[in-house]
Design a protein around this motif. Sequence first.
Motif, PDB file in Angstrom:
ATOM      1  N   ASP A 165     -34.946   4.048  29.009  1.00 42.49           N
ATOM      2  CA  ASP A 165     -34.560   2.633  28.988  1.00 42.49           C
ATOM      3  C   ASP A 165     -34.021   2.323  27.595  1.00 42.49           C
ATOM      4  O   ASP A 165     -34.698   2.556  26.592  1.00 42.49           O
ATOM      5  N   VAL A 166     -32.782   1.822  27.533  1.00 41.51           N
ATOM      6  CA  VAL A 166     -32.141   1.519  26.258  1.00 41.51           C
ATOM      7  C   VAL A 166     -32.013   0.008  26.125  1.00 41.51           C
ATOM      8  O   VAL A 166     -31.536  -0.668  27.034  1.00 41.51           O
ATOM      9  N   ARG A 167     -32.457  -0.536  24.995  1.00 41.67           N
ATOM     10  CA  ARG A 167     -32.399  -1.976  24.772  1.00 41.67           C
ATOM     11  C   ARG A 167     -31.846  -2.281  23.384  1.00 41.67           C
ATOM     12  O   ARG A 167     -32.314  -1.708  22.396  1.00 41.67           O
ATOM     13  N   PRO A 168     -30.902  -3.209  23.268  1.00 40.36           N
ATOM     14  CA  PRO A 168     -30.478  -3.674  21.939  1.00 40.36           C
ATOM     15  C   PRO A 168     -31.480  -4.692  21.403  1.00 40.36           C
ATOM     16  O   PRO A 168     -32.197  -5.337  22.166  1.00 40.36           O
ATOM     17  N   TRP A 169     -31.523  -4.869  20.097  1.00 43.26           N
ATOM     18  CA  TRP A 169     -32.446  -5.824  19.495  1.00 43.26           C
ATOM     19  C   TRP A 169     -32.128  -7.259  19.919  1.00 43.26           C
ATOM     20  O   TRP A 169     -33.006  -8.132  19.863  1.00 43.26           O
ATOM     21  N   SER A 170     -30.912  -7.507  20.347  1.00 43.74           N
ATOM     22  CA  SER A 170     -30.539  -8.876  20.737  1.00 43.74           C
ATOM     23  C   SER A 170     -31.310  -9.377  21.953  1.00 43.74           C
ATOM     24  O   SER A 170     -31.389 -10.585  22.183  1.00 43.74           O
TER      25      SER A 170
END
Length: 337
Positions: free
Chosen positions: A121-126
């Motif tokens: 699972d890849v998530r940006p800090w935004s």
Amino acid sequence: MPRIEYTLCFENYLEMTSSRREKKDFRLAAISAISGFFCIAAGYLFLKIRTGASFLPGGLLLATGLLLTCLATILGLLAKSKSSRPDTTVLRREYDLFHADRRAIEFDENGWRLFWYEGEDVRPWSCLRQVYDLETLLVLGTGTTCYWLPKAALRRDDQLHKLKGLAESFLTKRQQLFEVPLRPSAQVYLVANVFHHWRCQLLARLLCLSAVTLVAYWIFSSAAASSKGLLAFAAVPLFLILCEGLFYLSKYYTEDWSKTSENAEIMSDCVGYKTKTVRWITEYRQLVELREIPGAFLLYFDPNLYYIVPKYGFSPGQIAQFREAVSKNRQRHGREM
């Protein structure tokens, strides 16, 4: 990009599920309510069967029943959540099925990547909305998911403070306009609660108020005191509203304000909060409704959930700036929808 491999232990899972085990204890309220209804029924039957008898003891039973039902309502409202004893068999099975696998997390200035048994699972800090600093866990929360990271593994690789600091920096990276204190005065707290509950439960409250007033009128009329019966039409509703106000004031003075955020960080697109264990933001675009009452803003992120933001910490210019920021973000989100 640092990579931390870890496995959640069963103690971590117990902390993860602790909120699921918190339930309110309504036993005293239930006992009081059942006793009250029994007294009301017995008093009513007694007065009906012995029509020419004195007001006592039937009237006394009715009055006792009303007091007990009122007490049940108060006890129900004051009931506190208590953590029940965990069912370790069920929790152990859930842990073995879904949380005992080996996992890994990688993170940098752009976001984080979590590897687990179903993939990655890849998530940006935004997309980050909350950072929880629990006893054994560091939790990164988005609008839909919580990522539970054991502190022991992060400390082992000397990455705990780095990850926590990086996450919190992105929550506060937005344009901050100003900061205001969050603890309301007793008067504002009282007005906010009365406004919210009467607005959400207007019909139910009017029906209950009418029913109690009619019962009180009937009791006084049965006692051959017609003037007192007429007085009940005015005195009983006022008495009940006064009791409601006293209840909210008692909640205000017994509230543990140390567990709530002291200040609200008013930003261009959200409001930020911080307590000893969690830092989180709520975006204006998530607002269902913004209401203003004397002395405060009520931010509704759900029809039954609101935040009180007192006005005493705002300057006149900041109030206008806050209204404009909320309106602009809600309009922009409306066009995107």
